[in-house]
Design an enzyme around this catalytic site. Structure first.
Site, PDB file in Angstrom:
ATOM      1  N   ALA A  23       0.836  -1.198   0.000  1.00  0.00           N
ATOM      2  CA  ALA A  23       0.000   0.000   0.000  1.00  0.00           C
ATOM      3  C   ALA A  23       0.868   1.244   0.000  1.00  0.00           C
ATOM      4  O   ALA A  23       2.044   1.208   0.378  1.00  0.00           O
ATOM      5  CB  ALA A  23      -0.922   0.003   1.218  1.00  0.00           C
ATOM      6  N   ASP A  24       0.269   2.338  -0.419  1.00  0.00           N
ATOM      7  CA  ASP A  24       0.903   3.639  -0.332  1.00  0.00           C
ATOM      8  C   ASP A  24      -0.198   4.685  -0.169  1.00  0.00           C
ATOM      9  O   ASP A  24      -1.313   4.499  -0.660  1.00  0.00           O
ATOM     10  CB  ASP A  24       1.743   3.947  -1.566  1.00  0.00           C
ATOM     11  CG  ASP A  24       2.758   5.035  -1.288  1.00  0.00           C
ATOM     12  OD1 ASP A  24       3.853   4.702  -0.797  1.00  0.00           O
ATOM     13  OD2 ASP A  24       2.445   6.218  -1.521  1.00  0.00           O
ATOM     14  N   THR A  25       0.126   5.758   0.524  1.00  0.00           N
ATOM     15  CA  THR A  25      -0.847   6.818   0.780  1.00  0.00           C
ATOM     16  C   THR A  25      -0.228   8.164   0.467  1.00  0.00           C
ATOM     17  O   THR A  25       0.931   8.408   0.805  1.00  0.00           O
ATOM     18  CB  THR A  25      -1.299   6.788   2.257  1.00  0.00           C
ATOM     19  OG1 THR A  25      -1.894   5.515   2.522  1.00  0.00           O
ATOM     20  CG2 THR A  25      -2.305   7.882   2.559  1.00  0.00           C
ATOM     21  N   GLY A  54      -3.535   3.734  -2.118  1.00  0.00           N
ATOM     22  CA  GLY A  54      -3.543   2.687  -3.132  1.00  0.00           C
ATOM     23  C   GLY A  54      -3.129   1.383  -2.484  1.00  0.00           C
ATOM     24  O   GLY A  54      -2.235   1.363  -1.641  1.00  0.00           O
TER      25      GLY A  54
END
Length: 191
Positions: free
Chosen positions: A74-76, A111
Site C-alpha cells: 500500500a501507499d498513501t 492505493g
C-alpha cells in the site's frame, strides 16, 4: 472470517505500524516483510489519483513472490490543491505542510495492491479531510511531541492532531490512516 486466506502465507509488505494494526484488527493472520530499496518516485505526468496505486504496484514488484504467498502492499498520499504532500524533510517542512493544511480540506488517497502467483488486483480509495484552523503553537506542539516526519502530509489522524484539528471527514477514516479496510476486506474475500 476470511477463511479463504488460510491457503496463503499472507505477507504485509509495509513497515507501517498503523497498517499492521489495521490488518490485525481485520482478523487477518499475516507476517510483515518490509520491502526495501524501492524507488518511490513516479512519472510527473501521472495523475495524482493514480500515484498511490502506482507506488503500491512498484512495491509489490519488489517482492520475490513465493507460490503460496498473498502479498499486500500500500501507499498513501496527501493532496492539497493538486500538489502531493509527501513525508516532510524535517521539522520546518512539517510546519509548512501543517500550516498549508490548516483551515482547509484536502484529499487522502491510498492505493492497495494484492498479489498472488496467479493474480494481481489493485485499487485506490479517497477520503476528504477537513482541518480546523491551527495555531502555530498547536502545530509546534504536535511536531515536537509526535514527530510526524514519517507521515505523508506531516500528520497522523489517529494522533493528537486528529483529536483537536480534524473538523470532518468524508470517506473512510481508516483510509486516512493508510489502509482502506472496507475495500480491502471486500477484495480479500475474492481470493
Amino acid at each position: 472470517m476470511l477463511n479463504n486466506l488460510k491457503k496463503y502465507d499472507v505477507v504485509l509488505g509495509s513497515n507501517s505500524p498503523r497498517r499492521r494494526e489495521l490488518l490485525n484488527d481485520m482478523g487477518v493472520t499475516f507476517r510483515v516483510e518490509a520491502i526495501k530499496g524501492i524507488d518511490e518516485s513516479y512519472p510527473e505526468s501521472l495523475p495524482v489519483e493514480e500515484i498511490p496505486v502506482y507506488l503500491a504496484r512498484i512495491k509489490a514488484e519488489g517482492h520475490p513472490l513465493q507460490s503460496n504467498e498473498l502479498l499486500i502492499t500500500a501507499d498513501t498520499v496527501v493532496v492539497l490543491d493538486e500538489a502531493v504532500l509527501g513525508k516532510p524533510t524535517g521539522e520546518a517542512d512539517a510546519h509548512r505542510m501543517l500550516r498549508a493544511l490548516s483551515g482547509r480540506a484536502h484529499r487522502v488517497i491510498s492505493g492497495v495492491c494484492v498479489t498472488t502467483a496467479e493474480r494481481c488486483e489493485s485499487f485506490a480509495d479517497t477520503s476528504i479531510v477537513h482541518f480546523a484552523e491551527l495555531t502555530d503553537d498547536e502545530i509546534d506542539y504536535y511536531i515536537e511531541h509526535y514527530r510526524p516526519l514519517d507521515k505523508a502530509g506531516a500528520y497522523g489522524i489517529q494522533e493528537w492532531i486528529g483529536n483537536i484539528g480534524i473538523s470532518g471527514i468524508n470517506g473512510d477514516f481508516y483510509n486516512v490512516m493508510g489502509l482502506p479496510t472496507r475495500k480491502l476486506y471486500q477484495l480479500l474475500k475474492s481470493f
